[in-house]
Design a protein around this motif. Sequence first.
Motif, mmCIF file in Angstrom:
data_model
loop_
_atom_site.group_PDB
_atom_site.id
_atom_site.type_symbol
_atom_site.label_atom_id
_atom_site.label_comp_id
_atom_site.label_asym_id
_atom_site.label_seq_id
_atom_site.Cartn_x
_atom_site.Cartn_y
_atom_site.Cartn_z
ATOM 1 N N GLU A 14 22.974 38.882 26.597
ATOM 2 C CA GLU A 14 22.304 38.586 27.855
ATOM 3 C C GLU A 14 22.690 37.165 28.288
ATOM 4 O OE1 GLU A 14 20.815 40.564 29.669
ATOM 5 O OE2 GLU A 14 20.040 42.186 28.424
ATOM 6 N N PRO A 15 22.706 36.893 29.584
ATOM 7 C CA PRO A 15 22.327 37.806 30.667
ATOM 8 C C PRO A 15 23.535 38.410 31.378
ATOM 9 C CG PRO A 15 22.371 35.581 31.515
ATOM 10 C CD PRO A 15 22.827 35.497 30.070
ATOM 11 N N PHE A 16 24.765 38.223 30.839
ATOM 12 C CA PHE A 16 25.967 38.557 31.596
ATOM 13 C C PHE A 16 26.455 39.993 31.402
ATOM 14 C CE2 PHE A 16 26.224 33.910 31.548
ATOM 15 C CZ PHE A 16 26.573 33.650 32.871
ATOM 16 N N VAL A 17 25.772 40.793 30.601
ATOM 17 C CA VAL A 17 26.269 42.150 30.322
ATOM 18 C C VAL A 17 26.390 42.955 31.614
ATOM 19 C CG1 VAL A 17 25.889 44.267 29.041
ATOM 20 C CG2 VAL A 17 25.160 42.089 28.073
ATOM 21 N N THR A 18 27.541 43.582 31.796
ATOM 22 C CA THR A 18 27.763 44.382 32.997
ATOM 23 C C THR A 18 28.846 45.414 32.720
ATOM 24 O OG1 THR A 18 28.152 44.273 35.382
ATOM 25 C CG2 THR A 18 29.492 42.834 33.987
ATOM 26 N N LEU A 19 29.230 46.137 33.737
ATOM 27 C CA LEU A 19 30.325 47.102 33.628
ATOM 28 C C LEU A 19 31.644 46.343 33.739
ATOM 29 C CD1 LEU A 19 30.665 50.236 33.491
ATOM 30 C CD2 LEU A 19 30.941 50.188 35.972
ATOM 31 N N ILE A 20 32.569 46.603 32.816
ATOM 32 C CA ILE A 20 33.872 45.938 32.858
ATOM 33 C C ILE A 20 34.984 46.978 32.762
ATOM 34 C CG2 ILE A 20 33.000 43.765 31.931
ATOM 35 C CD1 ILE A 20 34.156 44.531 29.207
ATOM 36 N N HIS A 21 36.128 46.629 33.307
ATOM 37 C CA HIS A 21 37.275 47.536 33.347
ATOM 38 C C HIS A 21 37.970 47.602 31.994
ATOM 39 C CE1 HIS A 21 41.345 48.968 34.270
ATOM 40 N NE2 HIS A 21 40.907 49.409 35.436
ATOM 41 N N THR A 22 38.205 46.459 31.358
ATOM 42 C CA THR A 22 38.838 46.206 30.054
ATOM 43 C C THR A 22 40.370 46.231 30.098
ATOM 44 O OG1 THR A 22 38.997 48.438 29.069
ATOM 45 C CG2 THR A 22 36.861 47.294 28.872
ATOM 46 N N ASP A 23 40.970 46.603 31.234
ATOM 47 C CA ASP A 23 42.438 46.672 31.293
ATOM 48 C C ASP A 23 42.935 46.259 32.674
ATOM 49 O OD1 ASP A 23 44.963 47.138 30.211
ATOM 50 O OD2 ASP A 23 44.986 49.251 30.771
ATOM 51 N N LEU A 24 42.376 45.199 33.208
ATOM 52 C CA LEU A 24 42.751 44.750 34.549
ATOM 53 C C LEU A 24 44.008 43.887 34.481
ATOM 54 C CD1 LEU A 24 39.428 43.906 36.425
ATOM 55 C CD2 LEU A 24 41.097 45.699 36.948
ATOM 56 N N TRP A 25 45.135 44.482 34.853
ATOM 57 C CA TRP A 25 46.385 43.742 34.965
ATOM 58 C C TRP A 25 47.176 44.324 36.132
ATOM 59 C CZ3 TRP A 25 51.452 45.533 32.992
ATOM 60 C CH2 TRP A 25 51.431 46.844 32.531
ATOM 61 N N THR A 26 48.369 43.809 36.354
ATOM 62 C CA THR A 26 49.100 44.140 37.575
ATOM 63 C C THR A 26 49.233 45.643 37.804
ATOM 64 O OG1 THR A 26 51.112 43.788 36.275
ATOM 65 C CG2 THR A 26 50.432 42.010 37.730
ATOM 66 N N ASN A 27 49.527 46.430 36.778
ATOM 67 C CA ASN A 27 49.729 47.862 36.971
ATOM 68 C C ASN A 27 48.460 48.603 37.347
ATOM 69 O OD1 ASN A 27 52.454 47.641 36.362
ATOM 70 N ND2 ASN A 27 52.440 49.432 35.022
ATOM 71 N N ASN A 28 47.304 48.008 37.100
ATOM 72 C CA ASN A 28 46.039 48.684 37.393
ATOM 73 C C ASN A 28 45.340 48.120 38.623
ATOM 74 O OD1 ASN A 28 46.316 50.512 35.325
ATOM 75 N ND2 ASN A 28 45.233 49.257 33.841
ATOM 76 N N THR A 29 46.105 47.459 39.465
ATOM 77 C CA THR A 29 45.605 47.017 40.765
ATOM 78 C C THR A 29 46.675 47.306 41.810
ATOM 79 O OG1 THR A 29 46.520 44.771 40.723
ATOM 80 C CG2 THR A 29 44.390 45.101 39.642
ATOM 81 N N MET A 30 46.241 47.539 43.053
ATOM 82 C CA MET A 30 47.167 47.740 44.168
ATOM 83 C C MET A 30 46.671 46.933 45.346
ATOM 84 S SD MET A 30 48.012 51.827 43.846
ATOM 85 C CE MET A 30 49.437 51.753 44.952
ATOM 86 N N GLN A 31 47.606 46.385 46.118
ATOM 87 C CA GLN A 31 47.241 45.541 47.249
ATOM 88 C C GLN A 31 47.937 45.994 48.529
ATOM 89 O OE1 GLN A 31 48.355 43.977 44.207
ATOM 90 N NE2 GLN A 31 46.182 44.092 43.680
ATOM 91 N N LYS A 32 47.282 45.699 49.644
ATOM 92 C CA LYS A 32 47.880 45.906 50.968
ATOM 93 C C LYS A 32 48.154 44.533 51.579
ATOM 94 C CE LYS A 32 46.290 49.020 53.894
ATOM 95 N NZ LYS A 32 45.501 49.702 54.964
#
Length: 399
Positions: free
Chosen positions: A240-258
């Motif tokens: 506590e108190p920061f527990v939340t939902l996390i992705h665990t694999d956020l890197w370039t291949n798992n994001t897309m931009q416009k």
Amino acid sequence: MEPYTIKNLPELLSFYLGNSKSIKKFEVSRLTAPGENFGSVMLKVDILLTNNKTGGEEMLYAVAKMLPESELFRKIFKVQETFLNEMAFYEIIVPTLHDFQRRVGVTNVLDCFSECLATRKNLLGGSCIIDDDAVLIFENLMADGFINIDRFEGFDLDTTQLILRDMALFHAVPLALRMKKPEVFRNYIEPYCSRFREGQDIMDPMIRASEAVLKENKAVASWAYKVNESFYKPRCASREPFVTLIHTDLWTNNTMQKFVDRKPVANKFIDFQGFYYGSPASDLLFFLWSSVPKEVLELHFDDLIKYYYDHFIKAVNDHSFIDSRLNFQNFMREIEIEFEYEFGHALVYCLTVVSSKAGSRNMNELGTPEDYLKRITLKEKENAWFIVRDSERRGWLKK
């Protein structure tokens, strides 16, 4: 497995299309090259639709996510668990978060996910077994102008800030939900969060290659042992108190931009096979180290942490939750704690996953340390050496 096909596609998309449209024909092809996605096969699905009232036609551009072709990688990525959880993410978790946002008066709900059009576990009926007919169908973000940036280049400052704003909101909404509606979090979020970790058989060669890279540089060689120690260190209970939902694999291949006029204007997070509840500092550190080049981090690392935090705390407050414990000093302490786990995670991925070119892996065999070392460039080595030196300077590395 070629030619690629998706069985019973009209039935699969029937709920999404309703009674007004029907599928006239469709074409399925490979979206990404072998070696780009180890945990799945990604297919491009172009669908010609007919309007049942007017007879007019239109195209629906979609993407299908299916099981890895290799039995080895099906086992490594625990598809019976990760595919079910990803389906639940889009079918249960995202609607739960949106409903919570609207109930607290937020009108611009989370919009950093691709739209999931349909899911299927199998063709058996009533079974939860994931088999060769399992599939998730998404909107094709590329048809709307989204792209994956070159992972060998990484994100510039403007794009990094755009992604951090979405990451902050993605972390803040479930945190506020957990605090304000703990029973909702327990019933609709937590059951689908299972800690995914690649098996030791696939990771050991990557770790050994990463250790070898650190040993090449006398200034950081003494910390080589820390890669293995950090990667396999058992995580302590979420704090506590920061527990939340996390992705665990956020890197370039798992994001897309416009981009519009070369400026980043929108971002999407993809690939929710391994989401979990834990510390937002985990996603933050992994993303910065795996996806932002050394040239940007050398100048802006501290500013980017503060930038993320400012948007995170504003988003938490916007969702009608205020907690004095969520202060910046405590967040920096959270980062220092998560460093113990993310240091090895990030270094291994920087050196062996980010550096891996499409088609460079035999998808039926595990790599060897020598395989990985042959593909690691001087630029990637310098990024890893910078992470070690900078972490040592901050006092995060401890014997």
